[in-house]
Design an enzyme around this catalytic site. Sequence first.
Site, PDB file in Angstrom:
ATOM      1  N   LYS A 173       0.798  -1.203  -0.008  1.00  0.00           N
ATOM      2  CA  LYS A 173      -0.066   0.030  -0.009  1.00  0.00           C
ATOM      3  C   LYS A 173       0.804   1.296  -0.018  1.00  0.00           C
ATOM      4  O   LYS A 173       0.487   2.174  -0.576  1.00  0.00           O
ATOM      5  CB  LYS A 173      -1.093   0.097   0.960  1.00  0.00           C
ATOM      6  CG  LYS A 173      -2.047  -1.044   1.009  1.00  0.00           C
ATOM      7  CD  LYS A 173      -3.264  -0.910   1.694  1.00  0.00           C
ATOM      8  CE  LYS A 173      -4.300  -2.040   1.147  1.00  0.00           C
ATOM      9  NZ  LYS A 173      -5.741  -2.038   1.812  1.00  0.00           N
ATOM     10  N   LYS A 182      -3.975 -10.495  -6.538  1.00  0.00           N
ATOM     11  CA  LYS A 182      -4.961 -10.846  -6.086  1.00  0.00           C
ATOM     12  C   LYS A 182      -6.409 -10.002  -6.490  1.00  0.00           C
ATOM     13  O   LYS A 182      -5.951  -8.962  -6.805  1.00  0.00           O
ATOM     14  CB  LYS A 182      -5.081 -10.950  -4.620  1.00  0.00           C
ATOM     15  CG  LYS A 182      -5.062  -9.654  -3.749  1.00  0.00           C
ATOM     16  CD  LYS A 182      -5.651  -9.795  -2.288  1.00  0.00           C
ATOM     17  CE  LYS A 182      -5.898  -8.541  -1.716  1.00  0.00           C
ATOM     18  NZ  LYS A 182      -6.414  -8.403  -0.492  1.00  0.00           N
ATOM     19  N   LYS A 188     -10.891  -5.065  -4.290  1.00  0.00           N
ATOM     20  CA  LYS A 188     -11.932  -4.324  -4.195  1.00  0.00           C
ATOM     21  C   LYS A 188     -11.433  -2.857  -4.725  1.00  0.00           C
ATOM     22  O   LYS A 188     -12.107  -2.296  -5.408  1.00  0.00           O
ATOM     23  CB  LYS A 188     -12.282  -3.901  -2.848  1.00  0.00           C
ATOM     24  CG  LYS A 188     -13.342  -4.710  -2.238  1.00  0.00           C
ATOM     25  CD  LYS A 188     -13.867  -4.062  -0.859  1.00  0.00           C
ATOM     26  CE  LYS A 188     -13.733  -4.805   0.153  1.00  0.00           C
ATOM     27  NZ  LYS A 188     -12.638  -4.496   1.025  1.00  0.00           N
TER      28      LYS A 188
END
Length: 338
Positions: free
Chosen positions: A118, A200, A203
């Site tokens: 992130k 992966k 969202k």
Amino acid sequence: MADGATEKKLILSGIQPTGTFTLGNYIGAVRNWGPLQDQYRCLYFIADQHAITVKIEPAELRKKTLEAYAQLLACGIDLEKSLVFVQSHVPTHSQLAWVLNCSTQFGELSRMTQFKDKSRKHPDDINAGLFDYPVLMAADILIYNADMVPVGVDQMQHLELARNIANRFNGRYGETFKVPEGYIPPVGAKVMSLQDPTKKMSKSDTNPNAVILILDDKDTIIRKFKRAVTDSDTEIAFREGKDGINNLLTIYSAVTGKSIDDAVKEFEGQGYGTFKLAVGEAVADHLAPVRDEYARLIQDKAYLKECYTKCAGEALKMSYRTLNKVYKKVGFVPTELR
Ligand code: ATP
Ligand code: LTN
């Protein structure tokens, strides 16, 4: 909550309200939460405090939190059996997180892959909350003395950290926390992106074709599967190097309940086009009842409010037991205020 629930083992899990749930969230986590309710005492929550570790508009967070709450219920979580609440409504989580911060090392937080990923994705906002995220997650779990935490594979490193923090705290202050176990689903613990099957499904992916949302309609689902990235081979087989096909087989197996081997046999000799269409149809049919139930629930804001308010009240009561014990152990002067 059912009688005798206090003897049942406790399950806890959370999900961030960062967007509509993906097929990855659903297969890897949320759809497994419903079936656990009969055997365990279950607590599920919307991790809105985790969600502000990356930039999100306040109005959007409010909307997505409510939507995520309705999605959890639509995915089969039953409020007669489980508590479903919003993290920020239960302030004891973040109170415990502060104490746990002081039993967590800078070095171990620096090693968290989600923090590194992130930070790379949001180089302009590497805030302290993003770094500290796993400690709040440890507090979410330890404050209820959860026995088991059902999550996708990507969260196992955070869970391992929570276990280390619990052991360290217990070692320093005496037995306080239960050391939680992970619960990884047998199939679909990591559903991959349809556009880059080495990543992966997430969202927050900016490419809508990479992600199946649980509220997508049938045509959209089929269109996205038709565009799924596969390989230049023609064989439908599950093996190393065939990431795209492996992912489609995993998804098909997860929604139909068929084994991967049976799925491979079923599509033997068929083209990728036919296979992709079949996976798309199976997923769309599987998700249709969830979409219908969600459409009903999201209309009834008063009902949702009543549910999350009542559940947060119960969760708060449960969590104060641990917080008070912890405050006493670390040497905070007791007060009548809690
Ligand atoms: P974000 O993109 O905002 O980081 P996310 O899609 O990774 O979100 P989370 O809210 O972090 O979702 O995760 C909720 C649950 O879903 C967790 O238990 C996580 O392990 C699981 N999960 C998330 N993505 C996948 C995936 N692709 N496959 C299987 N499980 C997943
Ligand atoms: N970090 C998790 C969400 C989460 C969670 C938790 C999961 C927050 N607190 C406690 C299990 C237990 C995620 O991003 N999936």
